[in-house]
Design a protein around this motif. Structure first.
Motif, PDB file in Angstrom:
ATOM      1  N   GLY A 115       0.896  -1.156  -0.169  1.00  0.00           N
ATOM      2  CA  GLY A 115       0.062  -0.020   0.203  1.00  0.00           C
ATOM      3  C   GLY A 115       0.848   1.343  -0.123  1.00  0.00           C
ATOM      4  N   VAL A 116       1.953   1.125  -0.543  1.00  0.00           N
ATOM      5  CA  VAL A 116       2.897   2.302  -0.635  1.00  0.00           C
ATOM      6  C   VAL A 116       2.890   3.066  -2.090  1.00  0.00           C
ATOM      7  CG1 VAL A 116       5.293   3.180  -0.810  1.00  0.00           C
ATOM      8  CG2 VAL A 116       4.499   1.427   0.886  1.00  0.00           C
ATOM      9  N   ASP A 117       2.460   4.350  -1.870  1.00  0.00           N
ATOM     10  CA  ASP A 117       2.318   5.345  -2.954  1.00  0.00           C
ATOM     11  C   ASP A 117       3.543   5.416  -3.454  1.00  0.00           C
ATOM     12  OD1 ASP A 117       1.810   7.053  -4.979  1.00  0.00           O
ATOM     13  OD2 ASP A 117       0.683   8.538  -3.673  1.00  0.00           O
ATOM     14  N   LEU A 118       4.049   5.044  -4.738  1.00  0.00           N
ATOM     15  CA  LEU A 118       5.402   5.279  -5.180  1.00  0.00           C
ATOM     16  C   LEU A 118       5.704   6.651  -5.618  1.00  0.00           C
ATOM     17  CD1 LEU A 118       5.743   2.085  -7.408  1.00  0.00           C
ATOM     18  CD2 LEU A 118       6.894   2.504  -5.392  1.00  0.00           C
ATOM     19  N   GLY A 123      13.640   7.858  -4.204  1.00  0.00           N
ATOM     20  CA  GLY A 123      14.373   6.832  -4.559  1.00  0.00           C
ATOM     21  C   GLY A 123      15.770   7.171  -4.275  1.00  0.00           C
ATOM     22  N   THR A 124      16.459   6.317  -3.740  1.00  0.00           N
ATOM     23  CA  THR A 124      17.795   6.547  -3.332  1.00  0.00           C
ATOM     24  C   THR A 124      18.669   5.763  -4.341  1.00  0.00           C
ATOM     25  OG1 THR A 124      17.829   4.614  -2.062  1.00  0.00           O
ATOM     26  CG2 THR A 124      17.228   6.589  -0.823  1.00  0.00           C
ATOM     27  N   GLY A 125      18.221   5.029  -5.345  1.00  0.00           N
ATOM     28  CA  GLY A 125      18.889   4.104  -6.238  1.00  0.00           C
ATOM     29  C   GLY A 125      19.464   5.003  -7.217  1.00  0.00           C
ATOM     30  N   ARG A 126      20.347   4.546  -8.326  1.00  0.00           N
ATOM     31  CA  ARG A 126      21.041   5.336  -9.324  1.00  0.00           C
ATOM     32  C   ARG A 126      19.754   6.312  -9.976  1.00  0.00           C
ATOM     33  NH1 ARG A 126      25.957   5.241 -11.437  1.00  0.00           N
ATOM     34  NH2 ARG A 126      26.101   5.922 -13.546  1.00  0.00           N
ATOM     35  N   GLY A 127      20.272   7.622 -10.049  1.00  0.00           N
ATOM     36  CA  GLY A 127      19.523   8.365 -10.916  1.00  0.00           C
ATOM     37  C   GLY A 127      17.894   8.587 -10.242  1.00  0.00           C
ATOM     38  N   GLY A 128      18.210   8.303  -9.059  1.00  0.00           N
ATOM     39  CA  GLY A 128      16.958   8.754  -8.209  1.00  0.00           C
ATOM     40  C   GLY A 128      15.844   7.637  -8.228  1.00  0.00           C
ATOM     41  N   VAL A 129      16.215   6.325  -8.889  1.00  0.00           N
ATOM     42  CA  VAL A 129      15.149   5.069  -8.944  1.00  0.00           C
ATOM     43  C   VAL A 129      14.943   4.547  -7.661  1.00  0.00           C
ATOM     44  CG1 VAL A 129      15.048   2.879  -9.893  1.00  0.00           C
ATOM     45  CG2 VAL A 129      16.315   4.565 -11.231  1.00  0.00           C
ATOM     46  N   ILE A 130      13.600   4.201  -7.674  1.00  0.00           N
ATOM     47  CA  ILE A 130      13.273   3.759  -6.356  1.00  0.00           C
ATOM     48  C   ILE A 130      13.817   2.090  -6.073  1.00  0.00           C
ATOM     49  CG2 ILE A 130      11.248   3.101  -4.907  1.00  0.00           C
ATOM     50  CD1 ILE A 130       9.766   5.684  -6.259  1.00  0.00           C
ATOM     51  N   THR A 131      14.235   1.891  -5.159  1.00  0.00           N
ATOM     52  CA  THR A 131      14.690   0.464  -5.080  1.00  0.00           C
ATOM     53  C   THR A 131      13.801  -0.098  -4.019  1.00  0.00           C
ATOM     54  OG1 THR A 131      15.890   0.985  -2.902  1.00  0.00           O
ATOM     55  CG2 THR A 131      16.931   1.231  -4.895  1.00  0.00           C
ATOM     56  N   ARG A 132      13.825  -1.595  -4.037  1.00  0.00           N
ATOM     57  CA  ARG A 132      13.078  -2.251  -3.048  1.00  0.00           C
ATOM     58  C   ARG A 132      12.980  -1.878  -1.377  1.00  0.00           C
ATOM     59  NH1 ARG A 132      11.867  -8.079  -3.533  1.00  0.00           N
ATOM     60  NH2 ARG A 132      11.103  -8.524  -1.438  1.00  0.00           N
ATOM     61  N   HIS A 133      14.492  -1.530  -1.136  1.00  0.00           N
ATOM     62  CA  HIS A 133      14.777  -1.157   0.207  1.00  0.00           C
ATOM     63  C   HIS A 133      13.755   0.216   0.485  1.00  0.00           C
ATOM     64  CE1 HIS A 133      16.974  -0.316   3.819  1.00  0.00           C
ATOM     65  NE2 HIS A 133      17.189   0.825   3.347  1.00  0.00           N
ATOM     66  N   ASP A 134      13.815   1.165  -0.585  1.00  0.00           N
ATOM     67  CA  ASP A 134      13.090   2.493  -0.442  1.00  0.00           C
ATOM     68  C   ASP A 134      11.539   2.216  -0.035  1.00  0.00           C
ATOM     69  OD1 ASP A 134      15.128   3.782  -0.915  1.00  0.00           O
ATOM     70  OD2 ASP A 134      14.973   4.075  -3.107  1.00  0.00           O
ATOM     71  N   VAL A 135      11.102   1.399  -0.691  1.00  0.00           N
ATOM     72  CA  VAL A 135       9.653   0.896  -0.508  1.00  0.00           C
ATOM     73  C   VAL A 135       9.333   0.338   0.821  1.00  0.00           C
ATOM     74  CG1 VAL A 135       7.899  -0.580  -1.362  1.00  0.00           C
ATOM     75  CG2 VAL A 135       9.093   0.637  -2.956  1.00  0.00           C
ATOM     76  N   GLU A 136      10.406  -0.640   1.339  1.00  0.00           N
ATOM     77  CA  GLU A 136      10.024  -1.363   2.546  1.00  0.00           C
ATOM     78  C   GLU A 136      10.214  -0.187   3.623  1.00  0.00           C
ATOM     79  OE1 GLU A 136      11.972  -5.583   1.390  1.00  0.00           O
ATOM     80  OE2 GLU A 136      13.470  -4.100   2.452  1.00  0.00           O
ATOM     81  N   GLU A 137      10.998   0.554   3.479  1.00  0.00           N
ATOM     82  CA  GLU A 137      11.264   1.803   4.442  1.00  0.00           C
ATOM     83  C   GLU A 137      10.048   2.684   4.509  1.00  0.00           C
ATOM     84  OE1 GLU A 137      15.446   3.017   5.592  1.00  0.00           O
ATOM     85  OE2 GLU A 137      14.587   4.284   4.049  1.00  0.00           O
ATOM     86  N   ALA A 138       9.508   2.928   3.204  1.00  0.00           N
ATOM     87  CA  ALA A 138       8.361   3.575   3.108  1.00  0.00           C
ATOM     88  C   ALA A 138       6.922   2.871   3.815  1.00  0.00           C
ATOM     89  CB  ALA A 138       7.692   3.961   1.828  1.00  0.00           C
ATOM     90  N   ALA A 139       6.917   1.815   3.609  1.00  0.00           N
ATOM     91  CA  ALA A 139       5.932   0.762   3.984  1.00  0.00           C
ATOM     92  C   ALA A 139       6.062   0.938   5.742  1.00  0.00           C
ATOM     93  CB  ALA A 139       6.142  -0.719   3.628  1.00  0.00           C
ATOM     94  N   ALA A 140       7.410   0.690   6.278  1.00  0.00           N
ATOM     95  CA  ALA A 140       7.495   0.649   7.663  1.00  0.00           C
ATOM     96  C   ALA A 140       6.981   2.131   8.294  1.00  0.00           C
ATOM     97  CB  ALA A 140       8.915   0.350   8.019  1.00  0.00           C
ATOM     98  N   ALA A 141       7.251   3.084   7.573  1.00  0.00           N
ATOM     99  CA  ALA A 141       6.985   4.471   8.180  1.00  0.00           C
ATOM    100  C   ALA A 141       5.516   4.651   7.882  1.00  0.00           C
ATOM    101  CB  ALA A 141       7.743   5.544   7.206  1.00  0.00           C
ATOM    102  N   GLN A 142       4.704   4.224   7.096  1.00  0.00           N
ATOM    103  CA  GLN A 142       3.360   4.571   7.074  1.00  0.00           C
ATOM    104  C   GLN A 142       2.624   3.604   8.208  1.00  0.00           C
ATOM    105  OE1 GLN A 142       2.529   4.136   3.263  1.00  0.00           O
ATOM    106  NE2 GLN A 142       1.242   2.285   3.210  1.00  0.00           N
TER     107      GLN A 142
END
Lengths: 458, 85
Positions: A115-118, A123-142
């Motif tokens: 349920g994370v809104d992308l 994004g912390t990946g190369r070129g601002g790309v959203i990584t799996r880790h970013d989504v997991e963090e966002a999910a935890a934060a919400q």
């Protein structure tokens, strides 16, 4: 927390302008956010009803942290507790946010499942790309957080800090001043206008002005203190934070963007003569600066070269949805911001001049909107104002081009086989070689020069 | 308007345009743009403020005469007395 320009990692909510239950529409300013560079009015990216504020005023959170829960219009928002599983949203990230994109289908599916809104994920990946880790963090934060207290009740008025200062100097009550800014905010020019039309002065040390209009949200006295103009904030802290933000953006630029640089010095004598004639009949308040000629010429030249107008994100070029020229504005306390004049190619020189004046004032005194910092599809810098002849600019990612304008200066110049003295100016183009080649860049630069030589085309 | 009053008018306008700076510390012959880090927009705002305050016109070609505090005050004295003559 939206990314309000490259180099921003964290932001602090200084003030909420909405409360749970408030209906909001796309583009409405919902919060004041402090970044390393400035205090920014953040807009919401879609229509809806505020269901819950997740981050309370005064709290600093990383970019990508959900700030509020948003429900569909018409939804009853009876309690602050939001329904489980409802996606958290964040204001202001334009869709698609140029700084946050996803490539991997795995990451997309993970986002759907959690349920994370992308669009709300940084994004912390190369070129601002959203990584799996970013989504997991966002999910935890919400995951459920304690409900934030309601936004402080407004008992003052929205006003730019400069307007507040002016009003105090003139002894004006802000509640008596009609605001022409976003959301009815009172701007400095409104105060000036009120001062000349003789609005009744307020008691010198009276209570804060009362809230008069619905939807007009105000800075309570405490918040007003924290929203001091960018330029007069704690000088060293802000200065250092600004330096850090610029450092991050420029490191990324030099690390990721293969720049190529082109330059041309042009004879601008007749154009300046044309400008002097235009200005001769006008009072100072209506005169044009040469800066607007460079902005307009750049915008027009990009109409036929869309591969220099837009963003490089996620390994590909994305053309801009218009020609939004970022204008580099120097801050006297150090650093700079480059907010956008939207659709600059469609505006008359007078409209551009008005927009530029407004941007310079708000950049220095406060009141920039988040979208103004993320909208630019190219940047123009008029460093010639500072006395240098040439610039080889550094592109602000994710943009793909930068136009630098040098000092207007008389030089010996060959005209019709004779030597003459003409006022000249250097135009420099820095462009991203991933998005365009030197040949295309050269065409853009010559088109800018061509427009400048023929001011009637501007 | 006296020379001192005109000087105050200029300093007041500069303080509004560049609140981060302290125009009171300006040397009389120092370049305003260099010392206060003014750009062409600030210069235009200064000219606009002076014209509105003193009810005079300052043609674009005269801007260079207002590059220093002393220069500006001397120029404004001439303009104001010409306007009231």
């Amino acid at each position: 927390m939206p990314s309000l320009g490259s180099g921003m990692d964290v932001g602090r909510i200084l003030e909420w302008y909405v409360q749970p239950g408030d209906e909001v529409e796309r583009g409405q300013i919902v919060a004041l956010v402090e970044t390393d560079k400035a205090n920014i009015d953040v807009e919401i990216f879609t229509d809806g009803v505020i269901a819950e504020l997740l981050v309370e005023a005064g709290v600093k959170v990383p970019v990508g942290t959900p700030l509020a829960r948003l429900a569909d219009l018409g939804t009853e928002v009876a309690t602050p507790a939001a329904k489980e599983g409802q996606p958290a949203v964040e204001p202001a990230a334009e869709v698609p946010a140029p700084t946050s994109l996803v490539t991997s289908p795995i990451v997309r599916r993970l986002a759907e499942r959690t349920g994370v809104d992308l669009h709300a994920v940084h994004g912390t990946g190369r070129g601002g790309v959203i990584t799996r880790h970013d989504v997991e963090e966002a999910a935890a934060a919400q995951r459920p957080t304690p409900p934030a207290p309601a936004a402080p009740a407004g008992d003052g008025h929205r006003a730019s800090p400069y307007a507040r200062r002016l009003a105090a100097e003139r002894g004006l009550d802000l509640s008596e001043v009609a605001g022409s800014g976003p959301g009815g905010a009172v701007l400095a020019e409104d105060v000036e206008a009120a001062a000349t039309t003789g609005v009744r002065p307020s008691p010198a040390a009276g209570p804060p002005p009362a809230r008069t209009a619905p939807g007009e949200v105000a800075a309570p006295p405490a918040a007003a203190a924290t929203t001091a103009p960018a330029d007069t904030g704690p000088a060293t802290d802000r200065g250092q934070a600004m330096r850090q933000a610029i450092a991050r953006a420029m490191e990324r630029s030099n690390r990721e963007i293969p720049h190529y640089h082109l330059g041309e010095t042009i004879d601008i004598e007749s154009t300046l003569g044309w400008l002097a004639e235009v200005n001769a009949d006008r009072p100072p308040a209506e005169r044009l600066l040469s800066a607007v000629l460079f902005i307009k010429a750049t915008a027009l030249a990009l109409r036929r070269s869309s591969d220099l107008n837009g963003y490089w994100v996620d390994g590909a070029f994305h053309p801009g949805d218009g020609i939004h020229v970022g204008v580099a504005i120097n801050l006297r306390r150090g650093g700079l911001l480059a907010p956008a004049i939207r659709n600059a190619d469609e505006r008359s020189l007078d409209e551009l001049m008005a927009a530029l004046k407004d941007l310079v004032e708000r950049t220095r005194a406060g009141g920039l909107r988040g979208s103004e910092l993320t909208d630019p599809t190219i940047t123009v810098s008029n460093l010639g104002d500072s006395g240098v002849d040439t610039i080889q600019g550094v592109i602000t990612p994710p943009q793909v081009a930068f136009v630098g304008v040098g000092r207007i200066t008389p030089r010996p110049w060959a005209v019709d086989g004779m030597l003459a003295v003409r006022r000249t100016v250097y135009l420099g183009l820095s462009a991203d070689h991933r998005a365009s080649d030197g040949h295309r860049g050269a065409r853009v630069l010559t088109a800018i020069a061509d427009h400048l030589r023929r001011p009637e085309t501007l | 308007m006296t020379t001192d009053e005109l000087r105050d008018v200029v300093l007041d306008a500069l303080t509004r345009i560049a609140p981060e700076t302290d125009p009171a510390t300006l040397g009389p012959g120092e370049d305003l743009r260099d010392e206060l880090d003014l750009d062409s927009m600030d210069e235009l705002n200064l000219i606009t403020a002076l014209c509105q305050r003193l009810r005079i016109d300052i043609p674009e070609g005269d801007y260079p005469q207002l590059r220093t505090l002393d220069g500006a005050v001397a120029y404004l004295e001439r303009r104001v007395s010409a306007a009231t003559a």
